[in-house]
Design a protein around this motif. Sequence first.
Motif, PDB file in Angstrom:
ATOM      1  N   ILE A  47       0.921  -1.167   0.001  1.00 43.48           N
ATOM      2  CA  ILE A  47       0.008  -0.095   0.014  1.00 43.48           C
ATOM      3  C   ILE A  47       1.047   1.392   0.021  1.00 43.48           C
ATOM      4  N   VAL A  49       0.223   5.372   0.468  1.00 47.94           N
ATOM      5  CA  VAL A  49      -0.788   6.697   1.042  1.00 47.94           C
ATOM      6  C   VAL A  49       0.019   7.768   0.576  1.00 47.94           C
ATOM      7  N   VAL A  58      -5.039   6.769  -2.046  1.00 49.69           N
ATOM      8  CA  VAL A  58      -4.548   5.377  -1.722  1.00 49.69           C
ATOM      9  C   VAL A  58      -4.581   4.431  -2.877  1.00 49.69           C
ATOM     10  N   ILE A  75      -8.192   2.002   6.384  1.00 50.04           N
ATOM     11  CA  ILE A  75      -6.955   2.410   7.339  1.00 50.04           C
ATOM     12  C   ILE A  75      -7.501   2.511   8.741  1.00 50.04           C
ATOM     13  N   PHE A  91     -12.313   1.964   2.475  1.00 54.38           N
ATOM     14  CA  PHE A  91     -12.052   2.248   0.940  1.00 54.38           C
ATOM     15  C   PHE A  91     -13.318   1.681   0.098  1.00 54.38           C
ATOM     16  N   SER A 145      -3.200  -0.413   7.672  1.00 48.19           N
ATOM     17  CA  SER A 145      -4.261  -0.730   6.754  1.00 48.19           C
ATOM     18  C   SER A 145      -4.155  -2.415   6.666  1.00 48.19           C
TER      19      SER A 145
END
Length: 193
Positions: A47, A49, A58, A75, A91, A145
């Motif tokens: 991931i 960010v 993201v 998250i 998400f 996350s």
Amino acid sequence: MKRKALFAFLAVTTLAAFNVNATIVYTGEMSGGLEVPANPSTATGSITVLIDGNMMTVSLDWDGLIGGNPGAAHIHCCTDPGSNIGVAVGFPGFPAAASGTYSRMFDLLDASIYTSGFLTNFGGGTVEGARDALLAGLASGRAYSNIHNSTYPGGEIRADLTQAAQVPEPSTALFIGVGLFVLTRSRSLLRIQ
């Protein structure tokens, strides 16, 4: 006197270049071993960010979930690594696939991106408070996350989010370089005269 004023101007201008707002990047590698408690999943993921002002992007990719298709991903914030806490930002539209990619931009000043619990408990009921709490959690390494599914409802794979090395934009780097060169040359000229 003019030389001192010029030197002061160049010094302030050069130092100001170091305070240019840059995109802040947080990354993490996902695994079942990072979940709390750890699980035997062989799935992997990563991931990124990106924080740019009040916007958060993201980007997540994952491969080989063994516990079924994802039911949710998000998250979590704000707790120490190795512990669990509630969701800060979900998400929406996360693909229900054992392997895949996800990318989305979030406005950190949009209250609807935060869970009600995070908005109340960490944001003091305000969107600005929620944004500040999330940014502080990310900056202090207190956010993670993960991806959840039916076999692993607490999360099949997880990544603790850590700040990546910052690299200034090319134009900022050029500005800093020119400023330092001029500052150095100005100091040399002042000594010679």
